[in-house]
Design a protein around this motif. Structure first.
Motif, PDB file in Angstrom:
ATOM      1  N   GLY A  66      24.996  41.754   0.797  1.00  0.00           N
ATOM      2  CA  GLY A  66      25.321  41.323   2.146  1.00  0.00           C
ATOM      3  C   GLY A  66      26.723  40.770   2.290  1.00  0.00           C
ATOM      4  O   GLY A  66      27.337  40.875   3.351  1.00  0.00           O
ATOM      5  N   LEU A  67      27.243  40.178   1.218  1.00  0.00           N
ATOM      6  CA  LEU A  67      28.594  39.632   1.262  1.00  0.00           C
ATOM      7  C   LEU A  67      29.624  40.731   1.480  1.00  0.00           C
ATOM      8  O   LEU A  67      30.503  40.633   2.355  1.00  0.00           O
ATOM      9  CB  LEU A  67      28.892  38.878  -0.039  1.00  0.00           C
ATOM     10  CG  LEU A  67      30.256  38.201  -0.155  1.00  0.00           C
ATOM     11  CD1 LEU A  67      30.449  37.181   0.945  1.00  0.00           C
ATOM     12  CD2 LEU A  67      30.398  37.540  -1.527  1.00  0.00           C
ATOM     13  N   GLU A  68      29.522  41.808   0.707  1.00  0.00           N
ATOM     14  CA  GLU A  68      30.447  42.918   0.857  1.00  0.00           C
ATOM     15  C   GLU A  68      30.238  43.618   2.201  1.00  0.00           C
ATOM     16  O   GLU A  68      31.206  44.074   2.836  1.00  0.00           O
ATOM     17  CB  GLU A  68      30.277  43.917  -0.287  1.00  0.00           C
ATOM     18  CG  GLU A  68      31.233  45.097  -0.253  1.00  0.00           C
ATOM     19  CD  GLU A  68      32.697  44.710  -0.332  1.00  0.00           C
ATOM     20  OE1 GLU A  68      33.529  45.522   0.114  1.00  0.00           O
ATOM     21  OE2 GLU A  68      33.017  43.605  -0.819  1.00  0.00           O
ATOM     22  N   LEU A  69      28.991  43.691   2.648  1.00  0.00           N
ATOM     23  CA  LEU A  69      28.715  44.291   3.955  1.00  0.00           C
ATOM     24  C   LEU A  69      29.416  43.509   5.060  1.00  0.00           C
ATOM     25  O   LEU A  69      30.005  44.105   5.968  1.00  0.00           O
ATOM     26  CB  LEU A  69      27.210  44.339   4.201  1.00  0.00           C
ATOM     27  CG  LEU A  69      26.771  44.901   5.563  1.00  0.00           C
ATOM     28  CD1 LEU A  69      27.250  46.340   5.744  1.00  0.00           C
ATOM     29  CD2 LEU A  69      25.258  44.812   5.711  1.00  0.00           C
ATOM     30  N   CYS A  70      29.370  42.184   4.988  1.00  0.00           N
ATOM     31  CA  CYS A  70      30.068  41.360   5.977  1.00  0.00           C
ATOM     32  C   CYS A  70      31.557  41.687   6.001  1.00  0.00           C
ATOM     33  O   CYS A  70      32.158  41.843   7.063  1.00  0.00           O
ATOM     34  CB  CYS A  70      29.873  39.871   5.667  1.00  0.00           C
ATOM     35  SG  CYS A  70      28.217  39.227   6.017  1.00  0.00           S
ATOM     36  N   ARG A  71      32.146  41.778   4.803  1.00  0.00           N
ATOM     37  CA  ARG A  71      33.579  42.073   4.725  1.00  0.00           C
ATOM     38  C   ARG A  71      33.899  43.433   5.349  1.00  0.00           C
ATOM     39  O   ARG A  71      34.877  43.582   6.086  1.00  0.00           O
ATOM     40  CB  ARG A  71      34.038  42.061   3.265  1.00  0.00           C
ATOM     41  CG  ARG A  71      34.009  40.702   2.590  1.00  0.00           C
ATOM     42  CD  ARG A  71      34.775  40.751   1.279  1.00  0.00           C
ATOM     43  NE  ARG A  71      34.670  39.516   0.531  1.00  0.00           N
ATOM     44  CZ  ARG A  71      33.905  39.348  -0.537  1.00  0.00           C
ATOM     45  NH1 ARG A  71      33.183  40.367  -1.004  1.00  0.00           N
ATOM     46  NH2 ARG A  71      33.855  38.188  -1.167  1.00  0.00           N
ATOM     47  N   ILE A  92      26.939  31.496  -2.027  1.00  0.00           N
ATOM     48  CA  ILE A  92      27.106  32.835  -1.446  1.00  0.00           C
ATOM     49  C   ILE A  92      26.963  32.791   0.073  1.00  0.00           C
ATOM     50  O   ILE A  92      27.602  33.565   0.801  1.00  0.00           O
ATOM     51  CB  ILE A  92      26.105  33.843  -2.069  1.00  0.00           C
ATOM     52  CG1 ILE A  92      26.454  35.271  -1.619  1.00  0.00           C
ATOM     53  CG2 ILE A  92      24.676  33.500  -1.730  1.00  0.00           C
ATOM     54  CD1 ILE A  92      25.661  36.343  -2.324  1.00  0.00           C
ATOM     55  N   LYS A  93      26.171  31.854   0.580  1.00  0.00           N
ATOM     56  CA  LYS A  93      26.024  31.705   2.031  1.00  0.00           C
ATOM     57  C   LYS A  93      27.364  31.300   2.650  1.00  0.00           C
ATOM     58  O   LYS A  93      27.778  31.866   3.675  1.00  0.00           O
ATOM     59  CB  LYS A  93      24.956  30.652   2.311  1.00  0.00           C
ATOM     60  CG  LYS A  93      24.620  30.432   3.758  1.00  0.00           C
ATOM     61  CD  LYS A  93      23.295  29.701   3.880  1.00  0.00           C
ATOM     62  CE  LYS A  93      23.247  28.401   3.116  1.00  0.00           C
ATOM     63  NZ  LYS A  93      21.927  27.771   3.168  1.00  0.00           N
ATOM     64  N   VAL A  94      28.041  30.358   2.027  1.00  0.00           N
ATOM     65  CA  VAL A  94      29.359  29.938   2.501  1.00  0.00           C
ATOM     66  C   VAL A  94      30.347  31.090   2.403  1.00  0.00           C
ATOM     67  O   VAL A  94      31.159  31.319   3.313  1.00  0.00           O
ATOM     68  CB  VAL A  94      29.861  28.720   1.700  1.00  0.00           C
ATOM     69  CG1 VAL A  94      31.325  28.429   2.020  1.00  0.00           C
ATOM     70  CG2 VAL A  94      29.011  27.498   2.003  1.00  0.00           C
ATOM     71  N   GLU A  95      30.295  31.834   1.310  1.00  0.00           N
ATOM     72  CA  GLU A  95      31.196  32.984   1.145  1.00  0.00           C
ATOM     73  C   GLU A  95      30.972  34.010   2.251  1.00  0.00           C
ATOM     74  O   GLU A  95      31.924  34.614   2.764  1.00  0.00           O
ATOM     75  CB  GLU A  95      30.989  33.630  -0.220  1.00  0.00           C
ATOM     76  CG  GLU A  95      31.500  32.793  -1.387  1.00  0.00           C
ATOM     77  CD  GLU A  95      31.235  33.440  -2.730  1.00  0.00           C
ATOM     78  OE1 GLU A  95      30.683  34.560  -2.745  1.00  0.00           O
ATOM     79  OE2 GLU A  95      31.570  32.836  -3.751  1.00  0.00           O
ATOM     80  N   ALA A  99      33.517  35.219   5.031  1.00  0.00           N
ATOM     81  CA  ALA A  99      33.828  36.650   5.101  1.00  0.00           C
ATOM     82  C   ALA A  99      33.613  37.223   6.498  1.00  0.00           C
ATOM     83  O   ALA A  99      33.918  38.385   6.741  1.00  0.00           O
ATOM     84  CB  ALA A  99      32.972  37.425   4.100  1.00  0.00           C
ATOM     85  N   GLY A 100      33.066  36.410   7.409  1.00  0.00           N
ATOM     86  CA  GLY A 100      32.934  36.874   8.778  1.00  0.00           C
ATOM     87  C   GLY A 100      31.566  36.786   9.400  1.00  0.00           C
ATOM     88  O   GLY A 100      31.400  37.104  10.583  1.00  0.00           O
ATOM     89  N   ALA A 101      30.529  36.382   8.638  1.00  0.00           N
ATOM     90  CA  ALA A 101      29.212  36.197   9.237  1.00  0.00           C
ATOM     91  C   ALA A 101      29.279  35.079  10.282  1.00  0.00           C
ATOM     92  O   ALA A 101      30.076  34.148  10.158  1.00  0.00           O
ATOM     93  CB  ALA A 101      28.177  35.862   8.165  1.00  0.00           C
TER      94      ALA A 101
END
Length: 234
Positions: A66-71, A92-95, A99-101
């Motif tokens: 999900g992190l990369e998906l947000c980016r 990871i939630k903060v990241e 990242a844009g969430a």
């Protein structure tokens, strides 16, 4: 459900079949159009031919998380994103937020909380972006930037320069989770993003001056380990 929301489309991204079923059933029952993907790669492929109004994505997934998906989404679009996390995934939630969430929900979550977060995200996205005018009027607040004055329910509040800058940034992002790093970078500069003690002090000062009841924050809500959410009132 409001007419403006009846035909909104939501993309659900999660590799847990049970979670996906619950989300699809719940959101479909509210009139949303739903499609789903099991990871970030599948989601991006689906979005080549279909544009959702909102993305709800898990963080821990195979192939593309999900992190990369947000980016990837944020590099091309302002579509609102809500991330799903489990307790203890604060880093990871903060990241993901950095990242844009736009928001997050911690599993297990209530259906009412999920629907409220979805409605809020869609409402913010449908509100036209306001130019950075010299007057910020939102909820109970009227902030005159050139004169650096603040009124809360017509009551004038005196703030220090940094308190004022912090409030202006929060007021321009109502209802959205703003991470510690984002606030520090915006108000104190990038050299200060690893010094969250600045925020604790200044948020404490702001609450003393703004909140009707300092022991029960109404305007500046703490999101534990993540950041703050500004709720300006009616």
């Amino acid at each position: 459900m409001a007419n403006s929301e009846v035909k909104k489309n939501i993309l659900v991204v999660d590799d847990e079949a049970q979670i996906t079923r619950v989300l699809k059933t719940t959101l479909s029952s509210q009139g949303y159009g739903i499609r789903s993907a099991s990871d970030g790669k599948e989601a991006l492929q689906l979005m080549k031919d279909w544009t959702p109004d909102l993305v709800v994505t898990d963080l821990r997934m195979p192939n593309m998380d999900g992190l990369e998906l947000c980016r990837r989404i944020r590099a091309e679009s302002r579509i609102p994103i809500i991330v799903l996390s489990v307790k203890g995934e604060d880093t990871i939630k903060v990241e993901a937020l950095d990242a844009g969430a736009d928001d997050y929900i911690t599993k297990p979550f209530s259906i009412n909380e999920l629907l409220a977060r979805v409605r809020a995200a869609l409402r913010r996205a449908s509100t036209p972006q306001q130019p950075k005018t010299p007057i910020v009027e939102v909820g109970d607040f009227r902030i005159d930037i050139p004169s650096r004055t603040v009124q809360v329910k017509s009551r004038e509040v005196r703030l220090t320069p940094k308190e004022f800058d912090l409030l202006v940034y929060l007021a321009r992002h109502p209802g959205k989770v703003i991470t510690h790093r984002a606030l520090l970078g915006a108000v104190w500069g990038q050299n200060s993003i690893e010094q969250p003690e600045y925020l604790r002090v200044f948020v404490g000062h702001l609450r003393k001056k703004l909140e009707p009841d300092e022991s029960a924050a109404r305007y500046i809500i703490t999101e534990p380990w993540v950041g703050y959410r500004f709720e300006p009132g009616d």
